[in-house]
Design a protein around this motif. Structure first.
Motif, mmCIF file in Angstrom:
data_model
loop_
_atom_site.group_PDB
_atom_site.id
_atom_site.type_symbol
_atom_site.label_atom_id
_atom_site.label_comp_id
_atom_site.label_asym_id
_atom_site.label_seq_id
_atom_site.Cartn_x
_atom_site.Cartn_y
_atom_site.Cartn_z
ATOM 1 N N ALA A 14 0.829 -1.213 0.000
ATOM 2 C CA ALA A 14 0.000 0.000 0.000
ATOM 3 C C ALA A 14 0.860 1.258 0.000
ATOM 4 N N LEU A 15 1.903 1.281 0.843
ATOM 5 C CA LEU A 15 2.743 2.479 0.913
ATOM 6 C C LEU A 15 3.533 2.673 -0.378
ATOM 7 N N SER A 16 3.951 1.602 -1.010
ATOM 8 C CA SER A 16 4.623 1.726 -2.309
ATOM 9 C C SER A 16 3.677 2.282 -3.362
ATOM 10 N N ALA A 17 2.430 1.821 -3.336
ATOM 11 C CA ALA A 17 1.438 2.330 -4.286
ATOM 12 C C ALA A 17 1.187 3.819 -4.057
ATOM 13 N N VAL A 18 1.071 4.215 -2.806
ATOM 14 C CA VAL A 18 0.859 5.629 -2.501
ATOM 15 C C VAL A 18 2.041 6.465 -2.980
ATOM 16 N N GLY A 19 3.260 5.953 -2.760
ATOM 17 C CA GLY A 19 4.450 6.698 -3.181
ATOM 18 C C GLY A 19 4.478 6.962 -4.669
ATOM 19 N N VAL A 147 8.768 -9.301 0.397
ATOM 20 C CA VAL A 147 8.864 -7.873 0.706
ATOM 21 C C VAL A 147 9.244 -7.074 -0.537
ATOM 22 N N LEU A 148 10.270 -7.546 -1.253
ATOM 23 C CA LEU A 148 10.702 -6.836 -2.457
ATOM 24 C C LEU A 148 9.624 -6.859 -3.533
ATOM 25 N N ALA A 149 8.967 -8.012 -3.668
ATOM 26 C CA ALA A 149 7.907 -8.115 -4.671
ATOM 27 C C ALA A 149 6.749 -7.188 -4.339
ATOM 28 N N ALA A 150 6.398 -7.108 -3.059
ATOM 29 C CA ALA A 150 5.293 -6.232 -2.656
ATOM 30 C C ALA A 150 5.609 -4.783 -2.978
ATOM 31 N N GLY A 151 6.862 -4.388 -2.753
ATOM 32 C CA GLY A 151 7.245 -3.020 -3.094
ATOM 33 C C GLY A 151 7.110 -2.741 -4.583
ATOM 34 N N SER A 152 7.534 -3.692 -5.408
ATOM 35 C CA SER A 152 7.452 -3.503 -6.859
ATOM 36 C C SER A 152 6.015 -3.532 -7.350
ATOM 37 N N VAL A 183 -2.793 6.608 3.440
ATOM 38 C CA VAL A 183 -1.731 6.456 4.438
ATOM 39 C C VAL A 183 -2.321 6.377 5.841
ATOM 40 N N LEU A 184 -3.304 7.232 6.139
ATOM 41 C CA LEU A 184 -3.926 7.195 7.465
ATOM 42 C C LEU A 184 -4.644 5.868 7.718
ATOM 43 N N LEU A 185 -5.180 5.266 6.678
ATOM 44 C CA LEU A 185 -5.853 3.979 6.838
ATOM 45 C C LEU A 185 -4.892 2.863 7.202
ATOM 46 N N CYS A 186 -3.597 3.096 6.984
ATOM 47 C CA CYS A 186 -2.592 2.100 7.376
ATOM 48 C C CYS A 186 -2.322 2.124 8.877
#
Length: 484
Positions: A14-19, A147-152, A183-186
């Motif tokens: 989620a944070l990678s998507a937001v970024g 972890v790396l895959a989730a970021g990508s 982000v707040l929902l996280c």
């Protein structure tokens, strides 16, 4: 209290998507203030990636702190991220209102506005990654891989979400607020350790929602391609795209010409029309690459009842705004326009293609008597429309003259590169330019033809012949890079 492995992976995604959504929205919201070019996108990408890098480094330090302290720091970073993202367009507008201009001003604005949030959004990732690896003892390798895959995957999803969903549907200002909300929902899922002050989180949530609902939109009309404003100045209706005036229509009764059409409001269109009126016969077929305000196609079809035109406009929103706000062009489109991609429009004379101009040139089998190249992305011509290959293809499908509008210094790099191309392809090239603006740029206008061009009786006010220096022709491999 531990956080389950699937939840940690979902948070990283989620944070990678937001970024990435934030990064693409940053490039979009810059357009009304500084335009869109290779320089603006390069600055945004470099700045945001720099923020991601520093956030990861600081997050690594945070991850080594006692667990309770680290989790509290991460929650604080999430709250800061939400607020900074939501306030980004307001900060950008403030800096511009304070006189920040030019390339240096654009770079300063990007750093001040977008760098802090980019740092904060990445700061939680090292701790989340550490917790994910610790959550599966003996399977550290596969955990790191997830972890790396989730970021990508998150980055891919964020890019698609911004480009295809949020920016076209809700606009850039609401997209920034939506990033803050995401982000707040996280926060509820980052459990454990000392909890922060609930009042701070609630205040941040209220601020983010308020920013999304009450914030002034950066654009009056917005799509994934254009940021449009309609400006009415007395009898003129002006269409402004990404901060640059793209077209204007004069509706003053006293400015109607002999053929009953309203006079052209921009001086460069006056020169184009004078040139076309002199060069073309009674029934020409003319290609317009760049619809803009459809003023020139309207003038052509109104003054020559047997003429036909094809207008290639990449953004359907531009056509929609023209039909809603520019009465003369709207009337012409309603009376004789048709979607040329769906049929031949029997009995109608203005075919409209909503497509990229270069793609249309490459694919069309239609032939024309003349062409007008007047496509812009913000304050400059898209690079792929000013190459030797693009104009060579244009020469194949256009028998007569080609007219080109650029925004540049009278002997600037864009004008020199296009002049070199036209001189290679056509034996007769005429160039004029208007008065310079405060930025030193102006309209530089070209007419290129296989046959000699008859001289015009006069030029528009403050226009004069241009002297263009020799230069290297742009190609698809080494093309125009844009400028501020």
């Amino acid at each position: 209290m531990t956080i389950r492995f699937p939840v940690l992976i979902a948070l990283i995604l989620a944070l990678s998507a937001v970024g990435l959504t934030y990064e693409i929205a940053a490039g979009r919201v810059l357009a009304p203030f500084f335009g869109t070019s290779l320089l603006t996108w390069t600055t945004v990408i470099a700045t945001v990636l720099g923020g991601f890098s520093l956030g990861s480094a600081l997050g690594g330090i945070v991850a080594e702190r006692p667990r309770a302290v680290a989790l509290r720091n991460v929650r604080s970073a999430l709250v800061a991220t939400a607020v900074l993202m939501a306030v980004s367009p307001t900060l950008l507008g403030l800096l511009h209102s304070w006189g920040v201009r030019g390339t240096d001003g654009m770079m300063l604005s990007v750093i001040l506005v977008f760098f802090p949030a980019s740092v904060c959004v990445t700061l939680p990732s090292p701790l989340l990654a550490k917790l994910a690896i610790e959550a599966r003892p003996g399977r550290e390798g596969s955990s790191l891989g997830f972890v790396l895959a989730a970021g990508s995957v998150g980055a891919i999803f964020g890019a698609i979400l911004a480009g295809f969903v949020t920016l076209p549907l809700i606009g850039s200002t609401a997209t920034f607020a939506a990033c803050g909300v995401a982000v707040l929902l996280c926060l509820p899922f980052v459990r454990g350790g000392q909890t922060g002050t609930p009042g701070t989180t609630i205040a941040a949530a209220v601020f983010v929602v308020f920013a999304g609902l009450a914030g002034t939109p950066a654009c009056q009309y917005e799509s994934g391609l254009s940021c449009l404003h309609v400006d009415r100045q007395g009898p003129e209706v002006r269409l402004v795209s990404d901060g640059t005036m793209q077209a204007a229509e004069s509706t003053a009764p006293g400015e109607a010409s002999d053929d009953g059409t309203v006079g052209l409001a921009l001086s460069y269109t006056e020169w184009f029309w004078a040139r076309m009126d002199r060069d073309l016969g009674p029934d020409p077929s003319v290609l317009f690459v760049g619809g803009g305000g459809y003023t020139l196609p309207t003038k052509l079809l109104a003054s020559r009842p047997l003429a036909e035109a094809v207008a290639v406009e990449i953004d359907p929103l531009v056509t929609k705004v023209v039909r809603a706000h520019m009465p003369r062009a709207a009337e012409m489109i309603a009376r004789t326009g048709f979607d040329a991609a769906e049929g031949d429009g029997a009995g109608r004379r203005l075919g409209i293609f909503h497509a990229d101009g270069r793609v249309y040139l490459n694919e069309t089998e239609q032939r024309f008597d003349a062409a007008v190249m007047d496509a812009f992305s913000s304050g400059s011509v898209p690079a792929h429309l000013v190459t030797r290959e693009a104009f060579a293809r244009l020469r194949e499908i256009v028998e007569g003259p080609v007219y080109v509008n650029l925004l540049d210094r009278p002997d600037g790099p864009l004008a020199r590169g296009v002049h070199a191309i036209l001189r290679e392809l056509y034996p007769h090239v005429e160039v004029v330019h208007g008065a310079r603006t405060s930025t030193g740029r102006t309209n530089v206008l070209f007419a290129a033809s296989r046959l000699p061009l008859a001289p015009l009786d006069s030029l528009p006010d403050r226009y004069s012949p241009a002297r263009i220096s020799d230069a290297r022709a742009f190609t698809d491999d080494r093309g125009w890079v844009g400028h501020r």
